[in-house]
Structure formats: structure tokens, C-alpha cells
Design an enzyme around this catalytic site. Structure first.
Site, PDB file in Angstrom:
ATOM      1  CG  ASN A  54     -77.488 -18.255 -23.978  1.00  0.00           C
ATOM      2  OD1 ASN A  54     -77.202 -19.072 -23.161  1.00  0.00           O
ATOM      3  ND2 ASN A  54     -77.071 -16.978 -24.194  1.00  0.00           N
ATOM      4  CE  LYS A 106     -79.225 -14.845 -22.370  1.00  0.00           C
ATOM      5  NZ  LYS A 106     -79.566 -13.175 -22.601  1.00  0.00           N
ATOM      6  CG  HIS A 111     -74.058 -13.862 -24.618  1.00  0.00           C
ATOM      7  ND1 HIS A 111     -74.480 -12.674 -24.076  1.00  0.00           N
ATOM      8  CD2 HIS A 111     -75.045 -14.137 -25.385  1.00  0.00           C
ATOM      9  CE1 HIS A 111     -75.902 -12.614 -23.927  1.00  0.00           C
ATOM     10  NE2 HIS A 111     -76.182 -13.511 -24.768  1.00  0.00           N
ATOM     11  CD  GLU A 133     -76.564 -11.679 -21.036  1.00  0.00           C
ATOM     12  OE1 GLU A 133     -76.335 -12.986 -20.908  1.00  0.00           O
ATOM     13  OE2 GLU A 133     -77.690 -11.466 -21.430  1.00  0.00           O
ATOM     14  CD  GLU A 141     -77.432 -12.781 -28.688  1.00  0.00           C
ATOM     15  OE1 GLU A 141     -78.539 -13.861 -28.819  1.00  0.00           O
ATOM     16  OE2 GLU A 141     -76.753 -12.664 -27.815  1.00  0.00           O
ATOM     17  N   GLY A 148     -83.277  -9.447 -23.584  1.00  0.00           N
ATOM     18  CA  GLY A 148     -83.841  -9.314 -22.381  1.00  0.00           C
ATOM     19  C   GLY A 148     -84.621  -8.375 -21.991  1.00  0.00           C
ATOM     20  CB  SER A 156     -86.729  -9.741 -27.107  1.00  0.00           C
ATOM     21  OG  SER A 156     -86.037  -9.191 -26.220  1.00  0.00           O
TER      22      SER A 156
HETATM   23  P1  13P Z   1     -83.290 -12.911 -24.858  1.00  0.00           P
HETATM   24  O1  13P Z   1     -84.185 -13.930 -25.912  1.00  0.00           O
HETATM   25  O2  13P Z   1     -83.744 -13.233 -23.357  1.00  0.00           O
HETATM   26  O3  13P Z   1     -83.358 -11.448 -25.183  1.00  0.00           O
HETATM   27  O4  13P Z   1     -82.041 -13.353 -24.995  1.00  0.00           O
HETATM   28  C1  13P Z   1     -81.324 -13.301 -25.850  1.00  0.00           C
HETATM   29  C2  13P Z   1     -79.724 -13.694 -25.845  1.00  0.00           C
HETATM   30  O5  13P Z   1     -79.003 -12.963 -25.198  1.00  0.00           O
HETATM   31  C3  13P Z   1     -79.561 -15.172 -26.208  1.00  0.00           C
HETATM   32  O6  13P Z   1     -78.056 -15.162 -26.214  1.00  0.00           O
END
Ligand code: 13P
Length: 249
Positions: free
Chosen positions: A9, A11, A93, A95, A163, A169, A208
């Protein structure tokens, strides 16, 4: 046995030219036992589709609108994604839930629409740190899964991504035991909803995940793959992750 599913992903990262450079650095590679998916931003889907043809990779999107077309300025419809050979779509997600105020019901409608259009939804669920510390993880996950799948007959294809918001992140990963505990609960929830038919639903871990911790996570019984943010942005680390998944397959 289910194929391990590794989804990058990206983003809001990578322009079309950066996407092209990434894919030229990554391809060709051959991991026949792993299902590999890249979810670039909408603006890079076309270039990604051109480069991924015959690569063994599938294409995913990071979001979509539930409607086919209409007055929804700035939105992208499932029909638009299908025409670009998009196979997967990430929905709900954290976010999108926190920064763009997506509600469970919005996510449910998107999920139904994705299924109707032959897109495989990757439904994201996860608790915040505060919720975890209050012991609410199971309650939050149960509510999110039930809300998104309410009145949805057993889908022909579906992926759930666990997640934990506190691991996204942050460099802080859930330990494989912590992740497995929640994955087992999700597995049981899905069995409760769909019985034996739920066996095909893959449950990914996201937060992560990187080449250092992937092996331990992917060895867990109910962790069927990873939804990877940061570590999917560099060709070397993404290749390493795929190599680990291939080795474990
Ligand atoms: P990270 O791997 O950067 O922590 O992000 C995970 C994520 O949100 C994947 O959708």
C-alpha cells in the site's frame, strides 16, 4: 493451503514516473507461490498496469466510491478501476477512517459495491493504542468486522487486514503472538458469520511489517500475508519481503 498474499500500500507516495522507476527496478521477479499486489495512487494505476502486465503481480487501489458514476467530485468509481484491470481495493483503512471521517456504513456500502463489480475488498480493521490499553481490542475488531459485513452474504472473495493503528508507520510492530491472538479472533468471527465457507478468506497483518519481522509474523497459523506501507516503497525491501513469503510457502 492458502497462497501467502503480500500487498504493498503505497498511500500518497510516488508519481507516475517514480512508479515506472520502481517497477523497472523491481521487475522481472518470479515468486510463483506468493500472490503479490501493488496498490499505487490512482494517478499511477495506468503506468503500473502497463508495467505489471505479464509480471505475475496484480493491481490494487487504495479506496473507491460506492457509486458507479455521478456527481461525486474527486471520487473514483469501481467501473473506472475495473477498466484498468484493478483486482483488489483497500477499504476502511484507518487513515481513511480517522483523516477522512469514513464510517462503518460507508465502508459497508463500498464493500458491497466492490463485490458487485468483481473487485476483491481488503477490509481494514484495527484498534487504537488507547483502545488496546483499555482492553477493548476484541470489541473494536468485532464491531468493525460485523458492521462492514452486515447483511453481506458470504462473499466470493474477501481479504481482511488487521492493522493495529498504533503500529502503522510507527516502527512499532505487534509481536507475532499479539497479532496471532487478534487474527485468531477474526478467524473465529468469520466462522461465526459464514461457517466453513469462510475458510478461503485471508487475514493479513499490517503495521510496520518489514524484512526483519515478516518471517515471525508470516509463520503464525492465522496470518495469511501482509499489508505493507513503508517497506513496500523501496524495491529492495519489497523484494526481500516477497522472498521471505516465497520461502515460507
Ligand atoms: P506501515 O507498513 O508503513 O506501518 O503501513 C501499514 C499500513 O498502513 C498498510 O496499509
Amino acid at each position: 493451503m492458502k497462497k501467502i498474499l503480500i500487498v504493498g500500500n503505497w498511500k500518497m507516495n510516488k508519481t507516475p514516473s517514480e512508479t515506472e522507476a520502481f517497477l523497472k527496478a523491481l521487475l522481472p521477479i518470479d515468486f510463483p507461490s506468493v500472490e503479490s499486489v501493488i496498490c499505487p495512487p490512482f494517478t499511477a494505476l495506468v503506468i503500473a498496469q502497463q508495467h505489471l502486465r505479464y509480471s505475475g503481480f496484480l493491481l490494487g487501489a487504495q479506496n473507491m466510491n460506492a457509486h458507479d458514476s455521478g456527481a461525486f467530485t474527486g471520487e473514483i468509481s469501481p467501473l473506472m478501476l475495473r477498466e484498468l484491470n484493478v483486482s483488489y481495493v483497500i477499504l476502511g483503512h484507518s487513515e481513511r477512517r480517522t483523516l477522512f471521517a469514513e464510517k462503518d456504513e460507508d465502508i459497508r456500502l463500498k464493500l458491497i459495491s466492490a463485490l458487485e463489480h468483481g473487485l476483491i475488498p481488503i477490509l481494514c480493521v484495527g484498534e487504537t493504542l488507547e483502545e488496546r490499553e483499555k482492553g477493548l481490542t476484541e470489541e473494536v475488531i468485532t464491531k468493525q468486522v460485523h458492521a462492514a459485513l452486515r447483511d453481506v452474504p458470504c462473499p466470493s472473495s474477501l481479504v481482511i487486514a488487521y492493522e493495529p493503528v498504533w503500529a502503522i508507520g510507527t516502527g512499532k510492530t505487534a509481536t507475532s503472538a499479539e497479532a496471532e491472538e487478534v487474527h485468531t479472533k477474526i478467524h473465529t468471527l468469520l466462522q461465526g458469520l459464514y461457517g466453513m465457507q469462510s475458510a478461503f478468506i485471508r487475514i493479513l497483518y499490517g503495521g510496520s511489517m518489514n524484512p526483519q519481522n515478516a518471517e515471525a509474523l508470516l509463520q503464525e497459523k492465522h496470518i495469511d500475508g501482509g499489508l505493507i506501507g513503508g517497506a513496500s516503497l523501496k524495491a529492495e525491501s519489497f523484494r526481500e519481503l516477497l522472498t521471505i513469503a516465497q520461502r515460507l510457502s
